[in-house]
Design an enzyme around this catalytic site. Structure first.
Site, mmCIF file in Angstrom:
data_model
loop_
_atom_site.group_PDB
_atom_site.id
_atom_site.type_symbol
_atom_site.label_atom_id
_atom_site.label_comp_id
_atom_site.label_asym_id
_atom_site.label_seq_id
_atom_site.Cartn_x
_atom_site.Cartn_y
_atom_site.Cartn_z
ATOM 1 C CG ASP A 92 -2.039 1.030 1.052
ATOM 2 O OD1 ASP A 92 -2.994 0.707 0.304
ATOM 3 O OD2 ASP A 92 -1.942 2.139 1.604
HETATM 4 C C1 LIG Z 1 2.950 8.390 -5.389
HETATM 5 C C2 LIG Z 1 2.693 7.447 -6.526
HETATM 6 C C3 LIG Z 1 1.737 6.446 -6.401
HETATM 7 N N1 LIG Z 1 1.523 5.599 -7.466
HETATM 8 C C4 LIG Z 1 0.514 4.506 -7.382
HETATM 9 C C5 LIG Z 1 1.058 3.195 -6.815
HETATM 10 C C6 LIG Z 1 -0.207 2.481 -6.435
HETATM 11 O O1 LIG Z 1 -0.673 1.727 -7.551
HETATM 12 C C7 LIG Z 1 -1.179 3.626 -6.106
HETATM 13 C C8 LIG Z 1 -1.480 3.685 -4.612
HETATM 14 O O2 LIG Z 1 -2.630 2.980 -4.359
HETATM 15 P P1 LIG Z 1 -2.614 1.610 -3.520
HETATM 16 O O3 LIG Z 1 -3.935 1.497 -2.829
HETATM 17 O O4 LIG Z 1 -1.381 1.477 -2.732
HETATM 18 O O5 LIG Z 1 -2.506 0.490 -4.638
HETATM 19 P P2 LIG Z 1 -3.557 0.144 -5.798
HETATM 20 O O6 LIG Z 1 -4.957 0.458 -5.379
HETATM 21 O O7 LIG Z 1 -3.044 0.735 -7.071
HETATM 22 O O8 LIG Z 1 -3.387 -1.440 -5.940
HETATM 23 P P3 LIG Z 1 -3.669 -2.546 -4.791
HETATM 24 O O9 LIG Z 1 -4.363 -1.866 -3.644
HETATM 25 O O10 LIG Z 1 -4.549 -3.556 -5.508
HETATM 26 O O11 LIG Z 1 -2.332 -3.110 -4.438
HETATM 27 O O12 LIG Z 1 -0.538 4.846 -6.470
HETATM 28 C C9 LIG Z 1 2.218 5.724 -8.671
HETATM 29 O O13 LIG Z 1 1.981 4.959 -9.629
HETATM 30 N N2 LIG Z 1 3.169 6.704 -8.791
HETATM 31 C C10 LIG Z 1 3.439 7.571 -7.771
HETATM 32 O O14 LIG Z 1 4.303 8.459 -7.938
#
Ligand SMILES: Cc1cn([C@H]2C[C@H](O)[C@@H](COP(=O)(O)OP(=O)(O)OP(=O)(O)O)O2)c(=O)[nH]c1=O
Length: 236
Positions: free
Chosen positions: A87
Site C-alpha cells: 500500500d
Molecule cells: C505516489 C505514486 C503512487 N503511485 C501509485 C502506486 C499504487 O498503484 C497507487 C497507490 O494505491 P494503492 O492502494 O497502494 O494500490 P492500488 O490500489 O493501485 O493497488 P492494490 O491496492 O490492488 O495493491 O498509487 C504511482 O503509480 N506513482 C506515484 O508516484
C-alpha cells in the site's frame, strides 16, 4: 517457491517483472478509507494486513470450492507460497495527514496545494505472508471441505514500510487542471505519478524512487529472500 502478488497495481506488476521475479497476480478489494484520526503508520500497516487477509480468504474459498468440485484450483498451492501485499500513501510534513487516491478534482487539487513548493513523504508498506496448505497423501487437503476448515495456514509474516521524501515545484491552478484532465492522477496516491507527467513537478527526491512508484524494489526482494529462508526452515 511460488509468489502471489495480491495487487491490481500495474506499476507493482511492472516493477516485480523488471526484477525478474516469477509471480502470479490476484486482485483483492478492501475498504481503503482511513479511520478518523488514524495515524499514517497505523493506516498503512492495517491496509497491507487487510489485503493479505482478503487474499487468504479468497484462496481458501477457491481451494474449498475446487476440492468440492474436484476441480483444480485456479491458484494451486501445493507448497509454501509467499503472498505479497502493498500500500502506498503520501504523508504531509505534519506527519499526520494521509494522502490517498483522489475522489475527484477538488480532492486532488486540495492535496496538490498542500504539496506545492514543499517536501512531502511517500510511504509504501509491503507485507510478505508465508502460507501453506497441509495436503494428505491423496493430494487433497487433510482438512477436508468442512465449511469451517480453512485449508491455508499462515507460517510467517513480515511487514516493512519504506519512506521517500519528494519535493514539488510551486503548482499553479492551470498546471493542476491540465494534469487532472490527463487522467493520470485518478488511481494514484496523492493524485500523481512520479513515473509519468508528474516527473515535471519533482525537483528532487531523498530515498528510494521505486518506493514512490509503489514498490520499494530492493527492500521487497530482501523481504522475499527472508520469506524463502523461513520456508526452508519450515522444510518446504
Ligand atoms: C505516489 C505514486 C503512487 N503511485 C501509485 C502506486 C499504487 O498503484 C497507487 C497507490 O494505491 P494503492 O492502494 O497502494 O494500490 P492500488 O490500489 O493501485 O493497488 P492494490 O491496492 O490492488 O495493491 O498509487 C504511482 O503509480 N506513482 C506515484 O508516484
Amino acid at each position: 517457491m511460488d509468489i502471489i502478488l495480491a495487487s491490481g497495481s500495474p506499476r507493482r506488476h511492472e516493477l516485480l517483472t523488471k526484477a525478474k521475479v516469477d509471480f502470479t497476480i490476484m486482485s483483492v478489494n478492501i475498504d481503503e478509507a482511513p479511520y478518523q484520526d488514524e495515524s499514517p503508520k497505523d493506516y498503512i500497516e492495517r491496509m497491507v494486513a487487510t489485503k493479505a487477509a482478503a487474499a487468504i480468504a479468497q484462496l481458501n474459498t477457491e481451494l474449498k470450492t475446487s476440492q468440492k468440485d474436484n476441480a483444480t484450483p485456479q491458484v494451486a498451492i501445493a507448497k509454501p507460497t509467499i503472498i505479497l501485499t502493498a500500500d502506498t500513501i503520501g504523508v504531509l510534513p505534519d506527519g499526520k495527514t494521509v494522502l490517498v487516491k483522489p475522489k475527484d478534482f477538488q480532492h486532488a487539487s486540495t492535496m496538490w496545494q498542500q504539496m506545492s513548493d514543499d517536501t512531502h513523504q511517500v510511504w509504501t508498506a509491503v507485507q510478505a505472508t508465508l502460507v501453506s496448505v497441509s495436503l494428505s497423501d491423496d493430494g487433497t487437503t487433510d482438512t477436508g471441505i468442512d465449511a469451517n476448515s480453512e485449508p491455508l495456514q499462515v507460517l510467517w509474516q513480515r511487514q516493512i514500510t519504506e519512506r521517500t521524501e519528494v519535493t514539488f515545484i510551486p503548482l499553479s491552478q492551470a498546471m493542476m487542471e491540465r494534469y487532472w484532465h490527463s487522467g493520470e492522477p485518478k488511481d494514484k496516491a496523492g493524485g500523481y505519478g512520479i513515473q509519468g507527467l508528474a516527473a515535471a513537478w519533482v525537483t528532487h527526491i531523498n530515498g528510494s524512487y521505486t518506493n514512490v512508484v509503489g514498490l520499494p524494489l530492493a527492500q521487497t526482494l530482501a523481504l522475499i529472500d527472508a520469506a524463502q529462508s523461513r520456508a526452508n526452515v519450515e522444510g518446504s
